[in-house]
Write a protein that holds these residues in place. Structure first.
Motif, PDB file in Angstrom:
ATOM      1  N   PHE A   1      -8.065   5.297  -3.880  1.00 58.75           N
ATOM      2  CA  PHE A   1      -7.411   5.387  -2.204  1.00 58.75           C
ATOM      3  C   PHE A   1      -5.808   6.131  -2.263  1.00 58.75           C
ATOM      4  CE2 PHE A   1      -4.568   4.275   1.233  1.00 58.75           C
ATOM      5  CZ  PHE A   1      -4.780   5.130   1.656  1.00 58.75           C
ATOM      6  N   PHE A   2      -4.770   5.793  -3.558  1.00 58.08           N
ATOM      7  CA  PHE A   2      -3.761   6.396  -3.938  1.00 58.08           C
ATOM      8  C   PHE A   2      -3.989   8.120  -4.186  1.00 58.08           C
ATOM      9  CE2 PHE A   2      -2.121   2.135  -5.617  1.00 58.08           C
ATOM     10  CZ  PHE A   2      -1.728   1.534  -3.951  1.00 58.08           C
TER      11      PHE A   2
ATOM     12  N   LEU B   1       1.387  -1.151  -0.224  1.00 62.16           N
ATOM     13  CA  LEU B   1       0.092  -0.002   0.466  1.00 62.16           C
ATOM     14  C   LEU B   1       1.009   1.096  -0.167  1.00 62.16           C
ATOM     15  CD1 LEU B   1      -2.822   0.509   0.276  1.00 62.16           C
ATOM     16  CD2 LEU B   1      -2.727   1.270   1.926  1.00 62.16           C
ATOM     17  N   SER B   2       2.461   1.130   0.345  1.00 59.86           N
ATOM     18  CA  SER B   2       3.022   2.256   1.081  1.00 59.86           C
ATOM     19  C   SER B   2       3.397   2.921  -0.413  1.00 59.86           C
ATOM     20  CB  SER B   2       4.040   1.620   1.836  1.00 59.86           C
ATOM     21  OG  SER B   2       3.291   2.037   2.941  1.00 59.86           O
ATOM     22  N   GLY B   3       3.640   2.350  -1.201  1.00 63.21           N
ATOM     23  CA  GLY B   3       4.444   2.832  -3.243  1.00 63.21           C
ATOM     24  C   GLY B   3       3.990   4.055  -3.177  1.00 63.21           C
ATOM     25  N   TYR B   4       2.461   4.204  -3.800  1.00 62.74           N
ATOM     26  CA  TYR B   4       2.336   4.702  -4.479  1.00 62.74           C
ATOM     27  C   TYR B   4       2.298   6.298  -3.552  1.00 62.74           C
ATOM     28  CZ  TYR B   4       2.054   2.697  -9.124  1.00 62.74           C
ATOM     29  OH  TYR B   4       1.799   1.843 -10.102  1.00 62.74           O
TER      30      TYR B   4
ATOM     31  N   ILE C   1      -0.105   7.705 -10.273  1.00 60.58           N
ATOM     32  CA  ILE C   1      -1.214   7.338 -10.371  1.00 60.58           C
ATOM     33  C   ILE C   1      -2.273   6.985 -11.817  1.00 60.58           C
ATOM     34  CG2 ILE C   1      -3.028   6.999  -9.072  1.00 60.58           C
ATOM     35  CD1 ILE C   1      -1.574   8.308  -6.665  1.00 60.58           C
ATOM     36  N   VAL C   2      -2.556   8.287 -12.629  1.00 63.49           N
ATOM     37  CA  VAL C   2      -3.368   8.514 -12.831  1.00 63.49           C
ATOM     38  C   VAL C   2      -2.300   7.479 -14.653  1.00 63.49           C
ATOM     39  CG1 VAL C   2      -3.998  10.295 -15.251  1.00 63.49           C
ATOM     40  CG2 VAL C   2      -3.944  10.472 -12.747  1.00 63.49           C
ATOM     41  N   GLU C   3      -1.146   7.423 -14.782  1.00 69.04           N
ATOM     42  CA  GLU C   3      -0.547   6.752 -15.947  1.00 69.04           C
ATOM     43  C   GLU C   3      -1.404   4.921 -15.134  1.00 69.04           C
ATOM     44  OE1 GLU C   3       3.165   9.317 -16.688  1.00 69.04           O
ATOM     45  OE2 GLU C   3       3.240   7.236 -15.328  1.00 69.04           O
ATOM     46  N   LEU C   4      -1.342   4.266 -13.829  1.00 70.48           N
ATOM     47  CA  LEU C   4      -1.306   2.917 -13.262  1.00 70.48           C
ATOM     48  C   LEU C   4      -2.568   2.939 -13.434  1.00 70.48           C
ATOM     49  CD1 LEU C   4      -1.043   0.261 -11.822  1.00 70.48           C
ATOM     50  CD2 LEU C   4      -1.582   2.330 -10.017  1.00 70.48           C
TER      51      LEU C   4
END
Length: 242
Positions: free
Chosen positions: A216-217, A95-98, A182-185
């Motif tokens: 959430f990110f 959970l912590s990366g993004y 996050i958008v790219e993900l």
């Protein structure tokens, strides 16, 4: 003891805020860097460092065995840990990366808003040094040494005014740069090109879908950006023209 007290006093001595126009200009520069394809590809590795550092810190805090970190020339990275393949530790690590770049940016925004520029720069050096101990490939070593060298040179040789503007630029970059990956993900997930992404790993670890974690990110990144903006550029802005 007296020397340590002097060092701490130096680190915690508040520096004068740059003029409002400089803060806004640094925000605009960071936004351009993140928005432009070319500059983003050149600078995205800094966000990757923060991303993998977030995974590594979460692993250490949850008592997972941190085996190493690898940073690649294509701006990707991987953090290797060992422990239970499921459970809270694995979930928090994934959970912590993004969210790490945005949270680092928010913490940095508070420090610069208080004038603690030197403390921010040296905190960055400590974090980079900690990551350097766990790097397991040559490109990662070069990337961290280059970044750390630039931060050290800025903190040691640059005038206070330059330090302050550059610190604002770095913090803005973390806040804006925390959103774009996050958008790219989500785009990659939509095209079926990110089946092993952090969001999809979290979906397999929990009962919630991957889309929830992307949301959430984005929520953390958006709140961090809004709060960081309020801290560094309160409205109405003081442009220092009076």
């Amino acid at each position: 003891m007296e020397s340590l007290n002097e060092v701490w006093a130096h680190l915690t001595t508040a520096q004068q805020d740059p003029p409002g126009w400089a803060v806004l200009l640094s925000a605009l520069a960071a936004l351009v860097i993140v928005s432009s394809t070319t500059s983003w590809q050149l600078s995205r590795g800094l966000i990757t460092i923060a991303h993998e550092g977030g995974h590594a810190l979460a692993a250490v805090l949850t008592r997972r065995k941190l085996q190493g970190i690898r940073l690649h020339s294509d701006t990707s990275g991987v953090t290797l840990t060992r422990g239970r393949p499921t459970g809270p530790g694995m979930i928090l690590t994934a959970l912590s990366g993004y969210i790490a770049p945005s949270l680092l940016g928010l913490g940095g925004a508070w420090l610069v808003s208080q004038g603690y520029i030197t403390l921010l720069l040296w905190a960055m050096l400590v974090l980079l040094a900690g990551m350097l101990l766990m790097i397991r490939n040559l490109f990662g070593v070069v990337a961290l040494l280059s970044t750390g060298g630039a931060v050290f040179a800025l903190s040691w040789f640059a005038p206070d005014e330059v330090q302050s503007v550059c610190a604002h630029l770095v913090v803005w970059f973390l806040l804006f740069g925390g959103v774009r990956p996050i958008v790219e993900l989500q785009r990659k997930r939509r095209d079926g090109r990110a089946r092993d992404s952090d969001a999809d790993q979290l979906a397999r670890l929990t009962f919630l879908p991957g889309g929830f974690y992307v949301f959430f990110f984005l929520l953390v990144a958006g709140v961090s950006l809004a709060a960081g903006t309020a801290l560094m550029a309160p409205w109405p802005p003081d442009l220092g023209l009076g």
